[in-house]
Scaffold this motif. Structure first.
Motif, PDB file in Angstrom:
ATOM      1  N   LEU A 145       4.647   1.240   7.054  1.00  0.00           N
ATOM      2  CA  LEU A 145       3.325   1.722   7.391  1.00  0.00           C
ATOM      3  C   LEU A 145       2.750   2.708   6.214  1.00  0.00           C
ATOM      4  O   LEU A 145       3.637   3.181   5.462  1.00  0.00           O
TER       5      LEU A 145
ATOM      6  N   ALA B  90      -0.232  -1.600   8.097  1.00  0.00           N
ATOM      7  CA  ALA B  90       1.092  -2.030   7.637  1.00  0.00           C
ATOM      8  C   ALA B  90       0.943  -1.751   5.786  1.00  0.00           C
ATOM      9  O   ALA B  90      -0.168  -2.291   5.226  1.00  0.00           O
ATOM     10  N   GLN B  91       1.877  -1.505   5.444  1.00  0.00           N
ATOM     11  CA  GLN B  91       1.984  -1.175   3.915  1.00  0.00           C
ATOM     12  C   GLN B  91       1.687  -2.372   3.251  1.00  0.00           C
ATOM     13  O   GLN B  91       2.311  -3.413   3.414  1.00  0.00           O
TER      14      GLN B  91
ATOM     15  N   CYS C 112      -0.783   5.260   5.579  1.00  0.00           N
ATOM     16  CA  CYS C 112      -1.950   5.614   6.408  1.00  0.00           C
ATOM     17  C   CYS C 112      -3.306   5.975   5.671  1.00  0.00           C
ATOM     18  O   CYS C 112      -3.227   6.120   4.498  1.00  0.00           O
TER      19      CYS C 112
ATOM     20  N   LEU D 217      -3.027   4.099  10.809  1.00  0.00           N
ATOM     21  CA  LEU D 217      -1.914   3.393  10.133  1.00  0.00           C
ATOM     22  C   LEU D 217      -2.297   1.788   9.834  1.00  0.00           C
ATOM     23  O   LEU D 217      -2.620   1.290  10.701  1.00  0.00           O
TER      24      LEU D 217
END
Lengths: 523, 255
Positions: free
Chosen positions: A280, A349-350, A282, A347
Motif C-alpha cells: 500500500l 495499492a502501491q 498513502c 490508502l
C-alpha cells in the motif's frame, strides 16, 4: 504479476454466459411498432443509421449511413427513430425469459445480458445444453432470436455471444486475440494503439502489463486485463488495517525541532516499510503530537501522489517546525513533544498512482511542490490554495478555492452556458466579504431598484464603507440575477451594476435586499 | 578609450545589466507592452520588482499582466497576502491557474512564508502588510537573488530594482446607464536603480484592444489600431544621460 498467475490456475475467473440479441434497436422497434417481420428496417439517430435489419443490410444499408442515402439505396426502407427507453423496455421480456431458466441476469445494455454460467451448466448438464435450452426458451416466450456465448469474464463472453461460440475455460485470451482493438470501446486508446501498429487484441495483450500501466495509465491497464481475457478489477481505496499507525515515545521529550525530526525520520521509514509490506501507499497522513502537558496537536497532510518515505519525513519535520518554532502562534505547545503518532489514510495499492509523463508536472514542479507544502506546514493546509474556474454568474461563484495538493475540481461545470453571467473582462479583485456601500442619486437620496428592475434614480455618487462619497462618471445596470430560487438556502436575488468613479476606480456594485455592496473591483 | 566608450561599443557592459542580453534562461518573458519599463528585456531572475499599490487603481491588473507571460511559459507563481485576487482575470490573461498558488492570509509570518515560497517558485508576489524595515527587505531580496526567483512586491519596497506605478486608468465602454466595461487604458511609469534609473512610461490596453475590437460598440470606436502597440515615452526627468547608454551619439559627446 501475481494476479496473472492465480488466473491461470482458474481461481478468480468466473464462467459467464452472455445472451446477445443482434440488431437489438431494430428488433425493439419492430416489436414496439409492429412492423412486418421480413421488411427492411433501419433505426435512425441524429440523421444517421444506428442499426438496421438483415434485410436492409442485404439492400446495402449500413450503420453510419445518412438517412437519405439509406433510403436511396433501399426505397422501401422503414425508418424508425432511435429510442433508448424503448430498447430497454422491450428487452425486459427477454430478461424475464432468461431468468426463468437461470439465476438473476445482469443487463449490460439493452440487447445484451450476462449470467453466471456455472449453475445452469451443472443443472442442464453442460454449457452447450444450457445455451441451446436458453435460445429455445427465449425464442418461445418472447419471440426474439438470440445468440449465446460462454467464456471467462463478461468482456470475453459478450464477444463470444456475437460469434455464437463457447470458449473453453482458460482460453478466452486465445479467442480474443484475433479481434480488432476497437472491441475495447476506448476510442482514444484504440487510436493510439492503431498508430503504434497494434491492431489485434492479441498484440495488445502481448505487451507487458507493467509497461502498459506505466505508459498509458490505469484505464489502459484495465483494458489490458480485458484483452488478456481477465476480469477488470479497478483499484479501490480500502479501509486501514489497524496496525499501520506508528507511535514513538520520545524520552526525554523533544523541545527542539531537530531532535524531534530525527526521531520522526526513523518513524517515517518504519511507516513506509509497513505500508510497503501490505503493498500500500498513502495519500493522506495524519500527524499527531502529544506534549508532556497533555496537549494534543493534530494535522492532516494531503498529497496528490503517494507519499514516499522521504516525503513522509519531510512533512513530519515541517509540521514539527510549524508547531515548535512558530514564534507568534497562539497554540504553541507549552512543553516538549513526548509522543508522535503517524496514521496513514487514503490508502491505495502501491503503484496505483501514476503521474503524468510530461504534462501537468512540468518544469520546477517538484521544487514548487516542496515549497508550497512547507508553507502549508507553517500555516495549515487550507492556507495555500489554487483557484479552479467554476460555473457561475457572479465573480465569487466563478472560482472555487482548492487547498494545494487536493484534486482540482470545479464546483459547477464552467463549460455549461450561464446566461446572465458577468461579461469579460473579469474584475482583478473580488472582495472576500462584500463591502457595504451607499449610492446616491441627483437629489442626495439613496437609489433603489423597484420590483420591475427599474432604478428609482440615476447613480450619481458612491460612498464605500464609510469613505467620503465619490462622483460617478459612468455606469451601467441594473443587471438582475435571480438564482436558485427553488433552493431557499442558496437562493439569491440581486441587481448588479458596473460603475466608474471620478478617481479612476471601476467597481462592480450589487443591490441585495435593499443594501448596496461592492462585490468586486476592476483594479 | 574610456569605459563609457567601451560600454557604447558593446565590448563591456554594466554589472547591473549583466543578464539583460545574453542568457535568455536568466530572464523570464513579459508582455510586449511592459518591455520598455524593465531594463532586462523581461523579468530577470533574482530581481526585485515593486508594483505600487496605494492610490493607484489598476495595479492589481498590472501585477497580473506582469507575471502573465512567464506563467503562460510554464513558470510557477505564488501570490501571498492579496485576499480576493480575481483568478478569472488571471485566467483571462492566460495564466494557468494550476500553477498559480495563492496564500491569501500569511498573517504575521509573512516573511517566513515569502522566504519559503522563494525557495521553490520562480515568481513570488507578496503584499507587505505595512512598511518593512530596509534590512528585512534586503534579506528577502538577497534570498530571491540566491534562489534565482523574481520577487515582486505589491506595495512599496525599499531597494527594489524597479518600481512600477499606474499613474492613470481610463475605462472605456461604459456610458450612463448603458454599455459595459470593455477595455482600459493604463498609463504605467517605472523608475529604479542601476540601469533603470531613468523614468520611463508606457500606455497599454488591458485587455488588448484587438480582443475587444470585434464587438466594439458604435460610441467606442475611437481607438485606432496604432494604439494597440505600446509606446515608450521617455519622461522629462531623464537626468542621468551619462550613465544610461541610449544612442551612440550620446556616448560620443560624453567621451
Amino acid at each position: 504479476m501475481s494476479d496473472g498467475a492465480s488466473v491461470v490456475k482458474g481461481v478468480d475467473t468466473t464462467r459467464v454466459l452472455a445472451v446477445w440479441c443482434p440488431d437489438w434497436p431494430v428488433l425493439a422497434a419492430v416489436i414496439d411498432e409492429g412492423c412486418p417481420p421480413q421488411s427492411p428496417v433501419a433505426v435512425v439517430a441524429a440523421g444517421k443509421v444506428a442499426a438496421c435489419s438483415a434485410q436492409a443490410r442485404v439492400e446495402g444499408v449500413r450503420r453510419g449511413l445518412r438517412q437519405r442515402e439509406a433510403q436511396a439505396r433501399c426505397p422501401e426502407l422503414i425508418v424508425l427513430h432511435h429510442d433508448p427507453d424503448r430498447d430497454a423496455r422491450a428487452f425486459e421480456p427477454v430478461l424475464a425469459a432468461v431468468e426463468q431458466l437461470a439465476p438473476p441476469a445482469a443487463a449490460l445494455r439493452p440487447g445484451l445480458c450476462a449470467i453466471a454460467a456455472r449453475g445452469p451448466a451443472r443443472y442442464f448438464g453442460g454449457e452447450r445444453q444450457a445455451a441451446e435450452l436458453l435460445v429455445d426458451h427465449v425464442a418461445d416466450s418472447s419471440g426474439v432470436e438470440c445468440q449465446i456465448g460462454v467464456a471467462d469474464g463478461i468482456f470475453a463472453a459478450s464477444h463470444a455471444a456475437r460469434a455464437g461460440v463457447i470458449v473453453p475455460a482458460g482460453r478466452s485470451a486465445e479467442f480474443l486475440a484475433p479481434l480488432d482493438v476497437a472491441a475495447l470501446d476506448r476510442p482514444e486508446l484504440v487510436d493510439v494503439l492503431r498508430r503504434l501498429g497494434i491492431r489485434a487484441l492479441g498484440a495488445f495483450a502481448a505487451l507487458p502489463h507493467v509497461d502498459v500501466f506505466a505508459r498509458f495509465g490505469a484505464d489502459a491497464a484495465l483494458a489490458h486485463r480485458l484483452a488478456r481475457g481477465l476480469d477488470p478489477r479497478p483499484l479501490a481505496a480500502r479501509a486501514v488495517p489497524p496496525d499501520l499507525t506508528v507511535v514513538t515515545d520520545l524520552e526525554p521529550p523533544a523541545e527542539r525541532v531537530d531532535t524531534a525530526a530525527f526521531a520522526a525520520r526513523a518513524q517515517a521509514e518504519e511507516l513506509h516499510r509497513k505500508l510497503a509490506r501490505h503493498g500500500l501507499a498513502c495519500t493522506r497522513l495524519v500527524i499527531e503530537a502529544h506534549t508532556e502537558n497533555g496537549e494534543e496537536l493534530t494535522r492532516e497532510w494531503r498529497h496528490d501522489g503517494a507519499l514516499s518515505a522521504a516525503d513522509i519525513a519531510d512533512r513530519v519535520r515541517w509540521q514539527l517546525d510549524g508547531w515548535l518554532s512558530g514564534s507568534t502562534r497562539a497554540d504553541r505547545p507549552t512543553a516538549g513533544v513526548a509522543r508522535l503518532r503517524l496514521t496513514p489514510e487514503g490508502l491505495v495499492a502501491q503503484g496505483g498512482l501514476q503521474l503524468g509523463l510530461w504534462g501537468d508536472a512540468g518544469r520546477g514542479a517538484d521544487r514548487a511542490h516542496r515549497a508550497l507544502s512547507r508553507v502549508q506546514g507553517l500555516l495549515g493546509p487550507d492556507a495555500v490554495v489554487t483557484g479552479v474556474a467554476s460555473g457561475g454568474r457572479g465573480p465569487a461563484e466563478q472560482v472555487r478555492w482548492v487547498p494545494w495538493g487536493d484534486e482540482r475540481r470545479p464546483r459547477r461545470p464552467p463549460e455549461q452556458p450561464w446566461p446572465g453571467k458577468l461579461p469579460a473582462p473579469a474584475p482583478a479583485l473580488v472582495c472576500p466579504e462584500p463591502l457595504p456601500a451607499m449610492v446616491y442619486g441627483p437629489d442626495a437620496r439613496s437609489v433603489g431598484v423597484n420590483g420591475r428592475h427599474l432604478l428609482t434614480a440615476p447613480l450619481c455618487r458612491v460612498a464605500i464603507d464609510g469613505e467620503p462619497a465619490v462622483e460617478v462618471t459612468s455606469w451601467a445596470g441594473p443587471w438582475p440575477v435571480d438564482e436558485r430560487w427553488w433552493a431557499p438556502a442558496e437562493a439569491q436575488r440581486r441587481a448588479r451594476f458596473q460603475v466608474c468613479l471620478a478617481d479612476g476606480r471601476a467597481l462592480l456594485l450589487a443591490l441585495v435586499s435593499g443594501r448596496w455592496q461592492v462585490e468586486a473591483v476592476y483594479d | 578609450m574610456s569605459v563609457t566608450a567601451l560600454v557604447g561599443r558593446g565590448l563591456v557592459s554594466r554589472a547591473s545589466e549583466r543578464d539583460g542580453r545574453g542568457g535568455a534562461d536568466r530572464v523570464l518573458p513579459v508582455r510586449e507592452e511592459l518591455l520598455p519599463l524593465l531594463p532586462w528585456q523581461g523579468l530577470r531572475r533574482g530581481a526585485t520588482v515593486a508594483v505600487a499599490a496605494e492610490g493607484a487603481p489598476g495595479s492589481s491588473s498590472l501585477l497580473l499582466a506582469l507575471i502573465a507571460e512567464a506563467a503562460r511559459d510554464g513558470s510557477w507563481c505564488a501570490v501571498a497576502g492579496v485576499a480576493g485576487l480575481g483568478v478569472s482575470a488571471a485566467a483571462e490573461l492566460g495564466i494557468d491557474l494550476g500553477r498559480l498558488a495563492l496564500v491569501p492570509r500569511p498573517g504575521a509570518e509573512w516573511m517566513t512564508v515569502t522566504a519559503a515560497l522563494l525557495d521553490g517558485l520562480e515568481i513570488v508576489a507578496v503584499r507587505p502588510p505595512g512598511p518593512i524595515p530596509p534590512k528585512l527587505a534586503q534579506r528577502l531580496a538577497a534570498r530571491a537573488k540566491q534562489r534565482g526567483s523574481v520577487l515582486i512586491s505589491y506595495g512599496s519596497w525599499a531597494g527594489a530594482d524597479v518600481t512600477l506605478r499606474v499613474t492613470d486608468q481610463t475605462w472605456h465602454g461604459l456610458g450612463s446607464g448603458r454599455g459595459r466595461l470593455r477595455s482600459r487604458e493604463l498609463a504605467v511609469t517605472s523608475h529604479g536603480r542601476g540601469s533603470a534609473t531613468r523614468h520611463r512610461g508606457v500606455q497599454m490596453w488591458l485587455p488588448a484592444r484587438e480582443a475587444v475590437a470585434a464587438e466594439r460598440l458604435p460610441h467606442d470606436a475611437a481607438g485606432s489600431p496604432a494604439s494597440i502597440t505600446a509606446r515608450a515615452v521617455t519622461t522629462a526627468r531623464a537626468v542621468t544621460t551619462a550613465r544610461v547608454v541610449m544612442a551612440p551619439e550620446t556616448v560620443e559627446r560624453a567621451s
